[in-house]
Design a protein around this motif. Structure first.
Motif, PDB file in Angstrom:
ATOM      1  N   LEU A 119      46.143  31.971 103.945  1.00  0.00           N
ATOM      2  CA  LEU A 119      45.963  33.359 104.344  1.00  0.00           C
ATOM      3  C   LEU A 119      46.488  33.546 105.762  1.00  0.00           C
ATOM      4  O   LEU A 119      46.612  32.580 106.513  1.00  0.00           O
ATOM      5  CB  LEU A 119      44.479  33.740 104.288  1.00  0.00           C
ATOM      6  CG  LEU A 119      43.819  33.717 102.905  1.00  0.00           C
ATOM      7  CD1 LEU A 119      42.314  33.945 103.044  1.00  0.00           C
ATOM      8  CD2 LEU A 119      44.426  34.781 102.002  1.00  0.00           C
ATOM      9  N   PRO A 120      46.823  34.784 106.166  1.00  0.00           N
ATOM     10  CA  PRO A 120      47.233  35.002 107.561  1.00  0.00           C
ATOM     11  C   PRO A 120      46.158  34.507 108.528  1.00  0.00           C
ATOM     12  O   PRO A 120      44.977  34.773 108.351  1.00  0.00           O
ATOM     13  CB  PRO A 120      47.384  36.536 107.639  1.00  0.00           C
ATOM     14  CG  PRO A 120      47.686  36.959 106.235  1.00  0.00           C
ATOM     15  CD  PRO A 120      46.901  36.028 105.362  1.00  0.00           C
ATOM     16  N   GLY A 121      46.582  33.769 109.520  1.00  0.00           N
ATOM     17  CA  GLY A 121      45.639  33.216 110.493  1.00  0.00           C
ATOM     18  C   GLY A 121      45.093  31.858 110.111  1.00  0.00           C
ATOM     19  O   GLY A 121      44.291  31.285 110.859  1.00  0.00           O
ATOM     20  N   ALA A 122      45.546  31.317 108.970  1.00  0.00           N
ATOM     21  CA  ALA A 122      44.979  30.049 108.505  1.00  0.00           C
ATOM     22  C   ALA A 122      45.290  28.894 109.455  1.00  0.00           C
ATOM     23  O   ALA A 122      44.506  27.958 109.578  1.00  0.00           O
ATOM     24  CB  ALA A 122      45.502  29.723 107.098  1.00  0.00           C
ATOM     25  N   ARG A 123      46.429  28.965 110.152  1.00  0.00           N
ATOM     26  CA  ARG A 123      46.760  27.858 111.053  1.00  0.00           C
ATOM     27  C   ARG A 123      45.825  27.792 112.249  1.00  0.00           C
ATOM     28  O   ARG A 123      45.764  26.776 112.949  1.00  0.00           O
ATOM     29  CB  ARG A 123      48.211  28.000 111.539  1.00  0.00           C
ATOM     30  CG  ARG A 123      49.261  27.853 110.454  1.00  0.00           C
ATOM     31  CD  ARG A 123      49.126  26.548 109.693  1.00  0.00           C
ATOM     32  NE  ARG A 123      49.324  25.382 110.520  1.00  0.00           N
ATOM     33  CZ  ARG A 123      50.491  24.786 110.710  1.00  0.00           C
ATOM     34  NH1 ARG A 123      51.580  25.264 110.130  1.00  0.00           N
ATOM     35  NH2 ARG A 123      50.586  23.713 111.456  1.00  0.00           N
ATOM     36  N   LEU A 124      45.081  28.871 112.493  1.00  0.00           N
ATOM     37  CA  LEU A 124      44.078  28.834 113.557  1.00  0.00           C
ATOM     38  C   LEU A 124      43.004  27.792 113.244  1.00  0.00           C
ATOM     39  O   LEU A 124      42.406  27.218 114.155  1.00  0.00           O
ATOM     40  CB  LEU A 124      43.440  30.209 113.734  1.00  0.00           C
ATOM     41  CG  LEU A 124      44.366  31.315 114.248  1.00  0.00           C
ATOM     42  CD1 LEU A 124      43.635  32.649 114.253  1.00  0.00           C
ATOM     43  CD2 LEU A 124      44.887  30.986 115.632  1.00  0.00           C
ATOM     44  N   ASP A 126      43.604  24.910 111.938  1.00  0.00           N
ATOM     45  CA  ASP A 126      44.162  23.648 112.421  1.00  0.00           C
ATOM     46  C   ASP A 126      43.933  23.497 113.921  1.00  0.00           C
ATOM     47  O   ASP A 126      43.583  22.421 114.403  1.00  0.00           O
ATOM     48  CB  ASP A 126      45.665  23.598 112.140  1.00  0.00           C
ATOM     49  CG  ASP A 126      45.972  23.497 110.654  1.00  0.00           C
ATOM     50  OD1 ASP A 126      45.035  23.229 109.883  1.00  0.00           O
ATOM     51  OD2 ASP A 126      47.138  23.690 110.274  1.00  0.00           O
ATOM     52  N   LEU A 127      44.130  24.591 114.646  1.00  0.00           N
ATOM     53  CA  LEU A 127      43.929  24.547 116.094  1.00  0.00           C
ATOM     54  C   LEU A 127      42.486  24.199 116.442  1.00  0.00           C
ATOM     55  O   LEU A 127      42.229  23.392 117.344  1.00  0.00           O
ATOM     56  CB  LEU A 127      44.311  25.892 116.715  1.00  0.00           C
ATOM     57  CG  LEU A 127      44.059  26.052 118.216  1.00  0.00           C
ATOM     58  CD1 LEU A 127      44.790  24.981 119.013  1.00  0.00           C
ATOM     59  CD2 LEU A 127      44.475  27.439 118.678  1.00  0.00           C
ATOM     60  N   VAL A 128      41.544  24.774 115.729  1.00  0.00           N
ATOM     61  CA  VAL A 128      40.125  24.481 115.977  1.00  0.00           C
ATOM     62  C   VAL A 128      39.831  23.015 115.702  1.00  0.00           C
ATOM     63  O   VAL A 128      39.136  22.339 116.479  1.00  0.00           O
ATOM     64  CB  VAL A 128      39.228  25.392 115.122  1.00  0.00           C
ATOM     65  CG1 VAL A 128      37.766  24.970 115.226  1.00  0.00           C
ATOM     66  CG2 VAL A 128      39.382  26.854 115.553  1.00  0.00           C
ATOM     67  N   GLN A 129      40.383  22.487 114.616  1.00  0.00           N
ATOM     68  CA  GLN A 129      40.136  21.084 114.278  1.00  0.00           C
ATOM     69  C   GLN A 129      40.763  20.140 115.300  1.00  0.00           C
ATOM     70  O   GLN A 129      40.156  19.139 115.700  1.00  0.00           O
ATOM     71  CB  GLN A 129      40.689  20.791 112.879  1.00  0.00           C
ATOM     72  CG  GLN A 129      39.922  21.483 111.766  1.00  0.00           C
ATOM     73  CD  GLN A 129      40.545  21.249 110.400  1.00  0.00           C
ATOM     74  OE1 GLN A 129      41.655  20.711 110.288  1.00  0.00           O
ATOM     75  NE2 GLN A 129      39.849  21.652 109.357  1.00  0.00           N
ATOM     76  N   VAL A 130      41.989  20.460 115.725  1.00  0.00           N
ATOM     77  CA  VAL A 130      42.650  19.625 116.737  1.00  0.00           C
ATOM     78  C   VAL A 130      41.875  19.654 118.044  1.00  0.00           C
ATOM     79  O   VAL A 130      41.680  18.625 118.706  1.00  0.00           O
ATOM     80  CB  VAL A 130      44.104  20.110 116.947  1.00  0.00           C
ATOM     81  CG1 VAL A 130      44.723  19.450 118.173  1.00  0.00           C
ATOM     82  CG2 VAL A 130      44.947  19.799 115.710  1.00  0.00           C
TER      83      VAL A 130
END
Length: 327
Positions: A119-124, A126-130
């Motif tokens: 979904l749009p914004g899904a890569r955010l 990944d940022l939280v996990q990193v």
């Protein structure tokens, strides 16, 4: 003399799914294909989709077939679905490509079936996990505090403005990421609630929820029944709503005094003008009062004095370089 009918080559379906979507949330074509398949294979016994497939009655064999074994499994028109395992997927697809290129093997039909999409914004996510991992494992990041990071927030904001003024799209994308990192970093620190005794922890989800609630509340012309025909209507309603929310005693409340001087002067002038107040400029001599008058005039004319001064300073820099090149 009779001829044997050619053996159907079968079908290989490589089923992909986004790790940013909850396991089990697959598309209808994916579920149809899984139920109709003759075999479903997966090399990873810890694959997050396995519990949901088994609950839905889809049998999965835990095995890592070679390309040739996979082709053989499709003989007779059979359909074999392969769940991606992460490790080893490249070797399998490379092997299938080599078999197809050899011309010696009757290849099954090969289909790549997306089972879920980001979904749009899904890569955010990944940022939280990193950020979570860096906060836990990096010796420098694990020791940072809100106060210690404050200067970086200012630096990144200025670099973002510079990228915008330069018109550099690649730089703009990078600087937006750096600013976003500051937000996620501070939220990760606040989640621990350890910087101040008795501080109430909050997470990046709380930060997002707060701004979502604020945006909806301050845009009733979008999410409610009010009307706004012009940008000025929107700004006026925004300021009225902020005044009610903050219950401020003065239009100057909430104006950060630590911002650059021209921006501060323009902000105060804007608050005065929007509130309809008649406040004469303080009388005084010196460059400060002259700059104050210029900043208030710029704001009244719809100009940003900080941006205007930066543009002039950049022109001055170019002039300096031009003279230097002639020396």
């Amino acid at each position: 003399m009779t001829t044997e009918a050619p053996v159907a080559p079968g079908r290989i379906v490589l089923l992909t799914a986004s790790h940013r979507v909850s396991p089990g949330l697959l598309s209808w074509p994916a579920w149809q294909t899984l139920h109709a398949a003759d075999q479903v294979l997966c090399a990873d016994e810890g694959h997050p989709q396995l519990p949901y497939l088994r609950e839905a009655g889809v049998g999965v064999e835990i095995t890592a077939p070679t390309a040739q074994e996979l082709v053989d499994a499709c003989a007779g028109g059979r359909t074999v679905v392969v769940l991606p395992s992460g490790e080893g997927d490249q070797a399998l697809t490379d092997g299938l490509a080599r078999l197809a290129g050899s011309g010696r093997v009757q290849m099954p039909d090969l289909e790549l079936l997306p089972g879920s999409y980001d979904l749009p914004g899904a890569r955010l996510l990944d940022l939280v996990q990193v950020m979570d991992r860096i906060r836990l494992e990096c010796p420098w990041s694990s020791q940072q505090t809100h106060k210690g990071l404050a200067k970086y927030g200012i630096e990144e904001a200025y670099e973002l403005v510079e990228a915008i003024e330069d018109g550099d799209r690649d730089e703009l994308r990078e600087e937006l990421g750096d600013v976003l990192l500051q937000v996620v970093f501070h939220a990760r620190i606040a989640q621990e609630g350890r910087e101040e005794d008795g501080a109430e922890p909050f997470s990046i989800d709380d930060v997002a929820a707060t701004i979502v609630e604020k945006l909806i509340h301050r845009h009733p012309h979008v999410f409610g029944d009010e009307r706004a025909e012009t940008p000025e209507d929107v700004k006026a309603h925004w300021l009225r709503t902020k005044a009610i929310e903050k219950q401020r005693d003065s239009v100057t409340d909430g104006v950060p005094l630590g911002q650059p001087g021209l921006a501060l002067a323009a902000k105060l002038a804007g608050r005065v003008r929007t509130a309809g107040l008649d406040v004469p400029l303080p009388a005084g001599e010196g460059i400060g009062y002259e700059l104050l008058a210029l900043a208030t005039r710029a704001e009244a004319e719809g100009a940003d004095p900080e941006a205007a001064l930066r543009a002039a300073a950049r022109a001055y820099r170019d002039a300096i370089r031009a003279v230097e090149s002639q020396v």
